[in-house]
Design a protein around this motif. Structure first.
Motif, mmCIF file in Angstrom:
data_model
loop_
_atom_site.group_PDB
_atom_site.id
_atom_site.type_symbol
_atom_site.label_atom_id
_atom_site.label_comp_id
_atom_site.label_asym_id
_atom_site.label_seq_id
_atom_site.Cartn_x
_atom_site.Cartn_y
_atom_site.Cartn_z
ATOM 1 N N LEU A 1 19.474 -12.463 48.603
ATOM 2 C CA LEU A 1 19.391 -11.037 48.063
ATOM 3 C C LEU A 1 19.453 -10.300 49.205
ATOM 4 N N GLY A 2 19.965 -8.838 48.796
ATOM 5 C CA GLY A 2 19.933 -7.830 49.764
ATOM 6 C C GLY A 2 19.782 -6.333 49.364
ATOM 7 N N ALA A 3 19.652 -5.669 50.123
ATOM 8 C CA ALA A 3 19.853 -4.286 49.594
ATOM 9 C C ALA A 3 20.464 -3.153 50.893
ATOM 10 N N PHE A 4 21.168 -2.237 50.113
ATOM 11 C CA PHE A 4 21.797 -1.200 51.038
ATOM 12 C C PHE A 4 21.493 0.200 50.524
ATOM 13 N N ASP A 5 21.180 0.951 51.785
ATOM 14 C CA ASP A 5 21.126 2.489 51.156
ATOM 15 C C ASP A 5 22.466 2.864 51.359
ATOM 16 N N CYS A 6 23.054 3.565 50.343
ATOM 17 C CA CYS A 6 24.525 4.163 50.314
ATOM 18 C C CYS A 6 24.481 5.562 50.217
ATOM 19 N N THR A 7 25.538 6.314 50.678
ATOM 20 C CA THR A 7 25.799 7.794 50.740
ATOM 21 C C THR A 7 27.191 7.915 50.300
ATOM 22 N N LEU A 8 27.484 8.898 49.587
ATOM 23 C CA LEU A 8 28.896 9.539 49.422
ATOM 24 C C LEU A 8 29.170 10.689 49.963
ATOM 25 N N HIS A 9 30.129 11.270 50.849
ATOM 26 C CA HIS A 9 30.251 12.439 51.555
ATOM 27 C C HIS A 9 31.581 12.970 51.021
ATOM 28 N N HIS A 10 31.643 14.218 50.805
ATOM 29 C CA HIS A 10 32.989 14.874 50.316
ATOM 30 C C HIS A 10 32.822 16.292 51.225
ATOM 31 N N GLY B 1 42.737 12.060 44.168
ATOM 32 C CA GLY B 1 43.375 12.138 45.603
ATOM 33 C C GLY B 1 42.104 12.804 46.414
ATOM 34 N N SER B 2 40.919 12.998 45.990
ATOM 35 C CA SER B 2 40.005 13.629 46.995
ATOM 36 C C SER B 2 39.608 12.604 47.745
ATOM 37 N N ARG B 3 39.252 12.885 49.121
ATOM 38 C CA ARG B 3 38.732 12.209 50.365
ATOM 39 C C ARG B 3 37.038 11.917 50.362
ATOM 40 N N ILE B 4 36.815 10.622 49.897
ATOM 41 C CA ILE B 4 35.462 10.586 49.885
ATOM 42 C C ILE B 4 34.705 9.456 50.635
ATOM 43 N N GLY B 5 34.005 9.781 51.618
ATOM 44 C CA GLY B 5 33.309 9.033 52.629
ATOM 45 C C GLY B 5 32.238 8.217 52.219
ATOM 46 N N ILE B 6 32.227 7.008 52.432
ATOM 47 C CA ILE B 6 31.214 5.883 52.076
ATOM 48 C C ILE B 6 30.604 5.365 52.855
ATOM 49 N N LYS B 7 29.264 5.263 53.073
ATOM 50 C CA LYS B 7 28.329 4.764 54.132
ATOM 51 C C LYS B 7 27.423 4.039 53.128
ATOM 52 N N VAL C 1 28.712 4.598 41.645
ATOM 53 C CA VAL C 1 27.809 3.234 42.209
ATOM 54 C C VAL C 1 29.011 2.164 42.441
ATOM 55 N N GLU C 2 29.945 2.136 41.507
ATOM 56 C CA GLU C 2 31.096 1.217 41.978
ATOM 57 C C GLU C 2 31.806 1.394 43.235
ATOM 58 N N LEU C 3 31.985 2.572 43.692
ATOM 59 C CA LEU C 3 32.401 2.727 45.004
ATOM 60 C C LEU C 3 31.427 2.383 46.168
ATOM 61 N N MET C 4 30.235 2.603 45.977
ATOM 62 C CA MET C 4 29.461 2.137 46.864
ATOM 63 C C MET C 4 29.202 0.640 46.907
ATOM 64 N N ALA C 5 29.239 -0.186 45.722
ATOM 65 C CA ALA C 5 29.404 -1.612 45.509
ATOM 66 C C ALA C 5 30.688 -2.026 46.331
ATOM 67 N N GLN C 6 31.932 -1.372 46.409
ATOM 68 C CA GLN C 6 33.046 -1.915 46.849
ATOM 69 C C GLN C 6 33.007 -1.807 48.386
ATOM 70 N N ALA C 7 32.035 -0.511 48.942
ATOM 71 C CA ALA C 7 31.864 -0.567 50.604
ATOM 72 C C ALA C 7 30.951 -1.729 50.811
ATOM 73 N N ARG D 1 39.674 1.168 59.903
ATOM 74 C CA ARG D 1 39.819 1.326 58.319
ATOM 75 C C ARG D 1 39.527 0.248 57.776
ATOM 76 N N VAL D 2 38.939 0.111 56.437
ATOM 77 C CA VAL D 2 38.823 -1.036 55.514
ATOM 78 C C VAL D 2 39.558 -0.564 54.250
ATOM 79 N N VAL D 3 40.529 -1.597 53.704
ATOM 80 C CA VAL D 3 40.881 -1.268 52.519
ATOM 81 C C VAL D 3 40.277 -2.286 51.549
ATOM 82 N N VAL D 4 39.808 -1.901 50.485
ATOM 83 C CA VAL D 4 39.257 -2.806 49.561
ATOM 84 C C VAL D 4 40.319 -2.972 48.516
#
Length: 142
Positions: free
Chosen positions: A114-123, A97-103, A54-60, A3-6
């Motif tokens: 410079l970089g690029a990431f393909d991000c997804t959120l799952h619920h 309190g929803s559980r959101i998966g971030i990839k 997008v903020e959640l994705m950036a934190q991941a 687990r990762v805690v941001v």
């Protein structure tokens, strides 16, 4: 699975732009995810969900880069979110309190930072958002 805690001390976020405001909002259980009514006038826009996703994705991405630096015995560097591309979301909000998966999958990174990431959120087992995030990581300052 690890687990990762941001964590962080402050920032400009959907919950506020000072540590006191962010802390109070989190303590109250307030969600930063919200509907953006001003976007109703944009006919071709496929979502009305604000940038907090997008903020959640950036934190991941920040967590990934921080762990990568830690494994190399280096301190984390400062990083910047430059923008997003192909953003799509199927939900207008999430209950507190929803559980959101971030990839976040690394797609591109060069020596300039410079970089690029393909991000997804799952619920609830379904993909609910996707975007490509463009980022910049500052150079080493040894």
């Amino acid at each position: 699975m690890r687990r990762v805690v941001v964590t962080g001390m402050a920032g400009i976020t959907s919950l506020g732009d000072t540590w006191a405001a962010i802390d109070a909002a989190m303590a109250a259980g307030r969600s930063g995810v919200r509907r953006m009514p001003e976007w109703d006038a944009i006919a071709d826009l496929q979502t009305r969900l604000g940038a907090p996703v997008v903020e959640l994705m950036a934190q991941a991405i920040a967590a990934f880069v921080g762990l990568e630096a830690q494994r190399k015995g280096r301190p984390p560097k400062i990083g910047y979110l430059l923008g997003t591309r192909a953003y799509r979301c199927t939900r207008a909000d999430f209950a507190p309190g929803s559980r959101i998966g971030i990839k976040a999958d690394l797609v591109f990174r060069d020596d300039s930072g410079l970089g690029a990431f393909d991000c997804t959120l799952h619920h609830d087992g379904r993909q609910i958002a996707e975007a490509t995030l463009k980022v910049y990581e500052t150079p080493d300052h040894d």
